[in-house]
Design a protein around this motif. Structure first.
Motif, PDB file in Angstrom:
ATOM      1  N   VAL A 194      60.292  69.436  49.669  1.00  0.00           N
ATOM      2  CA  VAL A 194      61.471  69.402  48.562  1.00  0.00           C
ATOM      3  C   VAL A 194      63.154  69.147  50.199  1.00  0.00           C
ATOM      4  O   VAL A 194      63.150  70.093  51.308  1.00  0.00           O
ATOM      5  CB  VAL A 194      61.756  69.325  47.146  1.00  0.00           C
ATOM      6  N   TYR A 197      70.002  67.795  48.118  1.00  0.00           N
ATOM      7  CA  TYR A 197      71.275  67.365  49.144  1.00  0.00           C
ATOM      8  C   TYR A 197      72.090  68.582  47.962  1.00  0.00           C
ATOM      9  O   TYR A 197      72.397  67.805  47.134  1.00  0.00           O
ATOM     10  CB  TYR A 197      71.106  66.118  47.937  1.00  0.00           C
ATOM     11  N   ALA A 231      70.772  66.481  44.300  1.00  0.00           N
ATOM     12  CA  ALA A 231      69.174  65.248  44.178  1.00  0.00           C
ATOM     13  C   ALA A 231      68.245  66.440  44.341  1.00  0.00           C
ATOM     14  O   ALA A 231      68.672  67.371  45.429  1.00  0.00           O
ATOM     15  CB  ALA A 231      69.765  63.842  44.737  1.00  0.00           C
ATOM     16  N   ILE A 233      64.214  65.411  46.413  1.00  0.00           N
ATOM     17  CA  ILE A 233      63.740  64.335  46.262  1.00  0.00           C
ATOM     18  C   ILE A 233      62.083  64.998  47.336  1.00  0.00           C
ATOM     19  O   ILE A 233      62.558  65.595  47.583  1.00  0.00           O
ATOM     20  CB  ILE A 233      64.111  63.731  47.414  1.00  0.00           C
ATOM     21  N   THR A 234      61.365  65.218  45.973  1.00  0.00           N
ATOM     22  CA  THR A 234      59.780  65.191  46.635  1.00  0.00           C
ATOM     23  C   THR A 234      58.972  64.073  47.088  1.00  0.00           C
ATOM     24  O   THR A 234      59.132  62.687  46.724  1.00  0.00           O
ATOM     25  CB  THR A 234      59.333  65.816  45.748  1.00  0.00           C
ATOM     26  N   ASP A 237      58.398  61.157  44.430  1.00  0.00           N
ATOM     27  CA  ASP A 237      58.926  60.336  44.440  1.00  0.00           C
ATOM     28  C   ASP A 237      58.871  58.547  44.598  1.00  0.00           C
ATOM     29  O   ASP A 237      59.319  57.910  44.947  1.00  0.00           O
ATOM     30  CB  ASP A 237      60.318  60.518  44.567  1.00  0.00           C
ATOM     31  N   ALA A 253      63.369  59.978  52.249  1.00  0.00           N
ATOM     32  CA  ALA A 253      64.400  60.690  51.035  1.00  0.00           C
ATOM     33  C   ALA A 253      65.891  60.335  51.133  1.00  0.00           C
ATOM     34  O   ALA A 253      66.492  60.127  50.320  1.00  0.00           O
ATOM     35  CB  ALA A 253      64.117  62.060  51.881  1.00  0.00           C
ATOM     36  N   LEU A 256      66.176  56.531  49.329  1.00  0.00           N
ATOM     37  CA  LEU A 256      66.204  56.658  48.325  1.00  0.00           C
ATOM     38  C   LEU A 256      67.660  57.314  47.313  1.00  0.00           C
ATOM     39  O   LEU A 256      67.840  56.811  46.750  1.00  0.00           O
ATOM     40  CB  LEU A 256      64.962  57.866  47.459  1.00  0.00           C
ATOM     41  N   PHE A 257      68.272  58.760  48.221  1.00  0.00           N
ATOM     42  CA  PHE A 257      69.286  59.463  47.969  1.00  0.00           C
ATOM     43  C   PHE A 257      70.610  58.304  48.152  1.00  0.00           C
ATOM     44  O   PHE A 257      70.846  57.987  47.108  1.00  0.00           O
ATOM     45  CB  PHE A 257      69.649  60.280  48.967  1.00  0.00           C
ATOM     46  N   LYS A 260      69.455  55.464  45.137  1.00  0.00           N
ATOM     47  CA  LYS A 260      69.838  56.349  43.555  1.00  0.00           C
ATOM     48  C   LYS A 260      71.161  56.532  43.439  1.00  0.00           C
ATOM     49  O   LYS A 260      71.804  56.615  42.250  1.00  0.00           O
ATOM     50  CB  LYS A 260      68.570  57.652  43.633  1.00  0.00           C
TER      51      LYS A 260
END
Length: 263
Positions: A194, A197, A231, A233-234, A237, A253, A256-257, A260
């Protein structure tokens, strides 16, 4: 104390500032090295904790000053070696005249990352906080601290939770823990855990941050999730068929961060 080494000294050799030539735990080194592009604490066969920076990456000496402030606070002697054209004495005078107060800088990231394993993430959720290696040991939880012996990292590093920039090497650290040895191949097969953040401005405001020159930021003992985590993130996701590497998980990741939370 700060000692200035000449161009002929290397961390693989005896200590020129001790009669017996030994270093022990009370010594560390900072080297400005034109042969590297960024920075590293990897130095084959070094006899002491050694951090190297390209002068181009640390033009204003901030990372050196962070290193000196941290090392001297733990009463360690520091050997400073500079590149051709640099004046060590002038740099040390500049350091003496600079405040060691830890504040948010323009060069700091607004968000930083801590990478960990899936099993550790389960315990972190239960605790509601990240704990330092030594805090975990006090609870009878053992972790594999990859860098301590081969890189001569100081024992006090285990009192801290390390944070990294989003494009840093956090996934390499997790992969090394998974493998049981230091692996710096960014394209190796990898089982991600994981990526967490965190809001750095809040942590600076609350004066949680320490700097050691090598790590951009770290927190002593305990980092609560509720106030600072943005956040987690794994791999869950993403598409389950992806063959992960440390680089690929970092890139996906981070994207995506960004998508999102900032779009």
């Amino acid at each position: 104390m700060i000692y200035i080494a000449n161009s002929a000294w290397f961390p693989t050799e005896k200590n020129p500032f001790e009669i017996n030539g030994e270093y022990g735990e009370g010594w560390s080194a900072f080297i400005y090295d034109l042969e590297i592009a960024y920075f590293t604490n990897v130095y084959s066969d070094a006899k002491l904790h050694t951090v190297r920076f390209s002068p181009k990456v640390d033009e204003n000496n901030e990372r050196l000053f962070d290193f000196l402030n941290y090392e001297l606070s733990y009463q360690r002697n520091v050997i400073l070696k500079v590149s051709k054209g640099m004046k060590a004495e002038s740099i040390i005078r500049k350091f003496r005249a600079t405040s060691n107060d830890i504040k948010y800088r323009k060069s700091d990231m607004e968000y930083m990352v801590h990478s960990t394993t899936k099993s550790a993430w389960m315990m972190i959720n239960v605790e509601g906080a990240l704990l330092s290696p030594n805090a975990l040991k006090e609870r009878g939880i053992k972790i594999n601290e990859i860098g301590l012996e081969p890189m001569h990292e100081p024992k006090d590093y285990s009192d801290y939770i390390m944070l990294d920039v989003p494009n840093g090497c956090g996934e390499l650290v997790v992969n090394s823990r998974n493998l049981g040895y230091v692996c710096i191949d960014p394209n190796a097969n990898y089982q991600p855990g994981v990526r967490l953040y965190f809001d750095m401005k809040k942590m600076f405001t609350d004066r949680l941050i320490r700097r050691d020159g090598l790590h951009p930021a770290k927190i002593k003992d305990r980092l609560p999730l509720e106030k600072y985590l943005i956040a987690a993130i794994t791999p869950d996701d993403f598409d389950a068929t992806i063959q992960w590497t440390p680089t690929l998980f970092t890139e996906k990741a981070n994207q995506l961060f960004k998508d999102k939370y900032f779009n």
